[in-house]
Design a protein around this motif. Structure first.
Motif, PDB file in Angstrom:
ATOM      1  N   THR A  71       1.521  -2.305 -16.832  1.00 45.86           N
ATOM      2  CA  THR A  71       0.271  -1.563 -16.678  1.00 45.86           C
ATOM      3  C   THR A  71      -0.810  -2.369 -15.951  1.00 45.86           C
ATOM      4  OG1 THR A  71      -0.514  -2.279 -18.857  1.00 45.86           O
ATOM      5  CG2 THR A  71       0.734  -0.222 -18.757  1.00 45.86           C
ATOM      6  N   ARG A  72      -0.483  -3.595 -15.525  1.00 47.47           N
ATOM      7  CA  ARG A  72      -1.462  -4.440 -14.854  1.00 47.47           C
ATOM      8  C   ARG A  72      -0.887  -4.965 -13.535  1.00 47.47           C
ATOM      9  NH1 ARG A  72      -4.330  -8.366 -19.214  1.00 47.47           N
ATOM     10  NH2 ARG A  72      -5.905  -8.270 -17.559  1.00 47.47           N
ATOM     11  N   GLN A  73      -1.722  -5.601 -12.738  1.00 51.92           N
ATOM     12  CA  GLN A  73      -1.245  -6.208 -11.506  1.00 51.92           C
ATOM     13  C   GLN A  73      -0.199  -7.275 -11.822  1.00 51.92           C
ATOM     14  OE1 GLN A  73      -1.606  -4.794  -8.785  1.00 51.92           O
ATOM     15  NE2 GLN A  73      -3.629  -4.983  -7.842  1.00 51.92           N
ATOM     16  N   GLY A  74       0.746  -7.454 -10.882  1.00 50.31           N
ATOM     17  CA  GLY A  74       1.872  -8.340 -11.119  1.00 50.31           C
ATOM     18  C   GLY A  74       1.606  -9.791 -10.781  1.00 50.31           C
ATOM     19  N   THR A  75       2.651 -10.585 -10.876  1.00 52.88           N
ATOM     20  CA  THR A  75       2.545 -12.041 -10.812  1.00 52.88           C
ATOM     21  C   THR A  75       2.650 -12.623  -9.402  1.00 52.88           C
ATOM     22  OG1 THR A  75       4.928 -12.246 -11.213  1.00 52.88           O
ATOM     23  CG2 THR A  75       3.471 -12.319 -13.137  1.00 52.88           C
ATOM     24  N   TYR A 128       0.833  -1.198   0.000  1.00 56.06           N
ATOM     25  CA  TYR A 128       0.000   0.000   0.000  1.00 56.06           C
ATOM     26  C   TYR A 128       0.872   1.253   0.000  1.00 56.06           C
ATOM     27  CZ  TYR A 128      -4.098  -2.851   1.214  1.00 56.06           C
ATOM     28  OH  TYR A 128      -5.114  -3.778   1.199  1.00 56.06           O
ATOM     29  N   GLN A 129       2.079   1.126   0.554  1.00 61.54           N
ATOM     30  CA  GLN A 129       3.024   2.236   0.630  1.00 61.54           C
ATOM     31  C   GLN A 129       4.345   1.821  -0.024  1.00 61.54           C
ATOM     32  OE1 GLN A 129       2.474   2.183   5.097  1.00 61.54           O
ATOM     33  NE2 GLN A 129       2.749   4.387   4.783  1.00 61.54           N
ATOM     34  N   GLU A 153       6.291   9.078  -2.240  1.00 57.08           N
ATOM     35  CA  GLU A 153       5.190   9.577  -1.413  1.00 57.08           C
ATOM     36  C   GLU A 153       3.851   8.915  -1.744  1.00 57.08           C
ATOM     37  OE1 GLU A 153       5.363  11.665   1.175  1.00 57.08           O
ATOM     38  OE2 GLU A 153       7.537  11.583   0.915  1.00 57.08           O
ATOM     39  N   LYS A 154       3.721   8.394  -2.950  1.00 54.66           N
ATOM     40  CA  LYS A 154       2.455   7.817  -3.412  1.00 54.66           C
ATOM     41  C   LYS A 154       1.984   6.679  -2.497  1.00 54.66           C
ATOM     42  CE  LYS A 154       0.583   5.509  -7.526  1.00 54.66           C
ATOM     43  NZ  LYS A 154       0.917   4.975  -8.865  1.00 54.66           N
ATOM     44  N   THR A 155       0.659   6.581  -2.300  1.00 56.91           N
ATOM     45  CA  THR A 155       0.071   5.442  -1.595  1.00 56.91           C
ATOM     46  C   THR A 155      -1.025   4.831  -2.458  1.00 56.91           C
ATOM     47  OG1 THR A 155      -1.522   6.863  -0.461  1.00 56.91           O
ATOM     48  CG2 THR A 155       0.553   6.399   0.690  1.00 56.91           C
ATOM     49  N   GLU A 156      -1.385   3.582  -2.162  1.00 62.34           N
ATOM     50  CA  GLU A 156      -2.377   2.857  -2.955  1.00 62.34           C
ATOM     51  C   GLU A 156      -3.608   2.531  -2.106  1.00 62.34           C
ATOM     52  OE1 GLU A 156      -1.946   2.429  -6.072  1.00 62.34           O
ATOM     53  OE2 GLU A 156       0.223   2.598  -6.388  1.00 62.34           O
ATOM     54  N   ASP A 157      -4.801   2.789  -2.661  1.00 64.26           N
ATOM     55  CA  ASP A 157      -6.037   2.384  -1.994  1.00 64.26           C
ATOM     56  C   ASP A 157      -6.283   0.891  -2.197  1.00 64.26           C
ATOM     57  OD1 ASP A 157      -6.614   4.996  -1.118  1.00 64.26           O
ATOM     58  OD2 ASP A 157      -7.516   5.496  -3.054  1.00 64.26           O
ATOM     59  N   ILE A 158      -6.025   0.438  -3.432  1.00 64.81           N
ATOM     60  CA  ILE A 158      -6.093  -0.986  -3.756  1.00 64.81           C
ATOM     61  C   ILE A 158      -4.658  -1.490  -3.759  1.00 64.81           C
ATOM     62  CG2 ILE A 158      -6.701  -2.667  -5.540  1.00 64.81           C
ATOM     63  CD1 ILE A 158      -8.826  -0.646  -6.494  1.00 64.81           C
ATOM     64  N   PRO A 159      -4.370  -2.608  -3.100  1.00 65.06           N
ATOM     65  CA  PRO A 159      -2.962  -3.034  -3.010  1.00 65.06           C
ATOM     66  C   PRO A 159      -2.319  -3.236  -4.372  1.00 65.06           C
ATOM     67  CG  PRO A 159      -4.457  -4.806  -2.344  1.00 65.06           C
ATOM     68  CD  PRO A 159      -5.280  -3.558  -2.438  1.00 65.06           C
ATOM     69  N   SER A 164       6.871  -2.832   3.894  1.00 63.59           N
ATOM     70  CA  SER A 164       7.268  -2.624   2.490  1.00 63.59           C
ATOM     71  C   SER A 164       6.570  -3.606   1.560  1.00 63.59           C
ATOM     72  CB  SER A 164       8.783  -2.735   2.335  1.00 63.59           C
ATOM     73  OG  SER A 164       9.230  -4.023   2.732  1.00 63.59           O
ATOM     74  N   LEU A 165       6.427  -4.843   2.005  1.00 66.14           N
ATOM     75  CA  LEU A 165       5.689  -5.867   1.268  1.00 66.14           C
ATOM     76  C   LEU A 165       4.880  -6.667   2.280  1.00 66.14           C
ATOM     77  CD1 LEU A 165       8.496  -7.025  -1.177  1.00 66.14           C
ATOM     78  CD2 LEU A 165       6.405  -5.838  -1.836  1.00 66.14           C
ATOM     79  N   LEU A 166       3.629  -6.972   1.926  1.00 66.34           N
ATOM     80  CA  LEU A 166       2.711  -7.586   2.873  1.00 66.34           C
ATOM     81  C   LEU A 166       2.083  -8.849   2.301  1.00 66.34           C
ATOM     82  CD1 LEU A 166       0.818  -4.287   3.782  1.00 66.34           C
ATOM     83  CD2 LEU A 166       2.600  -5.379   5.170  1.00 66.34           C
ATOM     84  N   ASP A 167       1.799  -9.807   3.170  1.00 69.62           N
ATOM     85  CA  ASP A 167       0.980 -10.954   2.782  1.00 69.62           C
ATOM     86  C   ASP A 167      -0.477 -10.507   2.763  1.00 69.62           C
ATOM     87  OD1 ASP A 167       2.904 -13.123   2.520  1.00 69.62           O
ATOM     88  OD2 ASP A 167       3.228 -12.891   4.675  1.00 69.62           O
ATOM     89  N   LEU A 168      -1.159 -10.750   1.644  1.00 66.88           N
ATOM     90  CA  LEU A 168      -2.517 -10.244   1.448  1.00 66.88           C
ATOM     91  C   LEU A 168      -3.469 -11.358   1.028  1.00 66.88           C
ATOM     92  CD1 LEU A 168      -1.492  -7.150  -0.708  1.00 66.88           C
ATOM     93  CD2 LEU A 168      -2.092  -7.093   1.727  1.00 66.88           C
ATOM     94  N   ASP A 169      -4.743 -11.095   1.200  1.00 65.46           N
ATOM     95  CA  ASP A 169      -5.799 -11.958   0.669  1.00 65.46           C
ATOM     96  C   ASP A 169      -6.660 -11.066  -0.211  1.00 65.46           C
ATOM     97  OD1 ASP A 169      -7.587 -13.926   0.088  1.00 65.46           O
ATOM     98  OD2 ASP A 169      -8.413 -14.125   2.114  1.00 65.46           O
ATOM     99  N   ILE A 170      -6.647 -11.279  -1.528  1.00 66.29           N
ATOM    100  CA  ILE A 170      -7.359 -10.411  -2.463  1.00 66.29           C
ATOM    101  C   ILE A 170      -8.286 -11.254  -3.343  1.00 66.29           C
ATOM    102  CG2 ILE A 170      -5.495  -8.707  -2.480  1.00 66.29           C
ATOM    103  CD1 ILE A 170      -4.607  -9.814  -5.197  1.00 66.29           C
ATOM    104  N   PRO A 171      -9.282 -10.622  -4.005  1.00 64.06           N
ATOM    105  CA  PRO A 171     -10.211 -11.385  -4.850  1.00 64.06           C
ATOM    106  C   PRO A 171      -9.508 -12.035  -6.042  1.00 64.06           C
ATOM    107  CG  PRO A 171     -11.090  -9.203  -4.349  1.00 64.06           C
ATOM    108  CD  PRO A 171      -9.665  -9.201  -3.911  1.00 64.06           C
TER     109      PRO A 171
END
Length: 340
Positions: free
Chosen positions: A94-98, A7-8, A54-60, A17-24
């Protein structure tokens, strides 16, 4: 589904810096494949995109631009693949990564995985192989099918022990060129020679002087894979009249392009994401390229550049791989496999 993202944009040492996530889990449409990821590898682009800002992300934001896996589903316009196919590819900026259990990718930039490789060995290849292939054969216009044409031709590969260099050496040798690589350590010199480099010189010393020391008065091609700013003057001196230089590393300083004028030297950039970013008319060239590469691998003419495997794919291991790549001294490729 499991994923590793952010997100940051923070230093890699930061716990967030990098997080374990659960996403759709995404759904494919049109020309998209939904791939069940088996292995991923880490490249300098991962580090650049994650670099503090400085940028942050609303969607991971999910990083990762190299993968191997199994096609789970296909979009309605897909014609190149079917569920169950084993594939490898480098994705799109331009898309979400692997770095997720399932990943969407345009089938036109995907290849069927070499039959003789493991998922880890295959995941080490796409981004670096596409970069090396396009740099040599599309940008420098070397004809890989006419090795007899290049018996007297030379290429200098700056940064031969890295991921791209390791493939570029092999491809340049198949194309018939005499290959000179740059390296600065014994282990990186040995790595370059292992993959077929005819000579190695030090990239911290004068190129032309070292070339003359091995009986070469200049090179016909230069493929710069490391610090264009540092090597600009050396490249201008070492390139032959009417030679060609290709670089993959952006400059941070203004360089004097007039140094190339009297020799009528061609300078060109290579960026392997261009075709996917702009959906160019020839985007499917990357599918064809990876298909041809798989044939060369299965014939034993090109080998994987995998040097280290981490397991499983989680934030801890992705962080570790980022730290290693950030040193700038890694040899070959680091792969992370399995979400289980």
């Amino acid at each position: 589904m499991k994923a590793v993202g952010l997100y940051q944009y923070l230093p890699i040492e930061n716990e967030n810096s990098l997080l374990d996530l659960d996403i759709p889990r995404p759904v494919p449409n049109k020309k998209d494949l939904l791939v069940k990821i088996q292995a991923v590898s880490i490249n300098p682009v991962d580090v650049k995109v994650r670099a503090p800002k400085e940028k942050t992300e609303d969607i991971p934001k999910i990083l990762g631009w190299d993968a191997s896996g199994i096609v789970e589903e296909v979009g309605e316009e897909c014609t190149l693949f079917k569920p169950g196919d084993k594939v490898y590819y480098a994705g799109s900026l331009t898309r979400q990564g692997t770095n997720s259990e399932y990943h969407l990718v345009d089938e036109r930039i995907v290849g069927k995985m070499p039959e003789t490789l493991t998922y880890a060995e295959a995941a080490a290849l796409p981004l670096t192989a596409i970069t090396a292939w396009e740099g040599l054969f599309d940008r420098l216009n070397i004809d890989r099918n006419k090795p007899e044409k290049y018996k007297e031709k030379t290429i200098l590969i700056i940064g031969g022990a890295g991921g791209v260099g390791s493939i570029a050496i092999q491809l340049a040798k198949l194309a018939g060129l005499t290959v000179i690589s740059t390296a600065s350590r014994l282990e990186s010199t040995e790595w370059c020679k292992k993959f077929g480099s005819d000579y190695c010189i030090n990239h911290y010393q004068d190129f032309l002087e070292q070339l003359k020391g091995i009986g070469i008065n200049g090179v016909d091609y230069i493929f710069c894979l490391n610090n264009t700013d540092q090597h600009w003057g050396n490249m201008a001196n070492a390139i032959n009249p009417q030679g060609k230089i290709c670089s993959i590393v952006e400059t941070s300083e203004k360089q004097d392009i007039n140094l190339l004028k009297n020799k009528s030297v061609t300078f060109v950039w290579e960026f392997m994401f261009t075709r996917s970013m702009f959906e160019t008319n020839d985007i499917e060239c990357q599918h064809k390229l990876l298909t041809q590469l798989a044939h060369l691998i299965d014939k034993g003419e090109i080998v994987s550049t995998l040097t280290e495997i981490l397991t499983p794919i989680n934030a801890e291991n992705v962080k570790l791989a980022h730290q290693k790549v950030e040193t700038g001294s890694t040899i070959g490729k680091i792969v992370i496999e399995s979400f289980n």
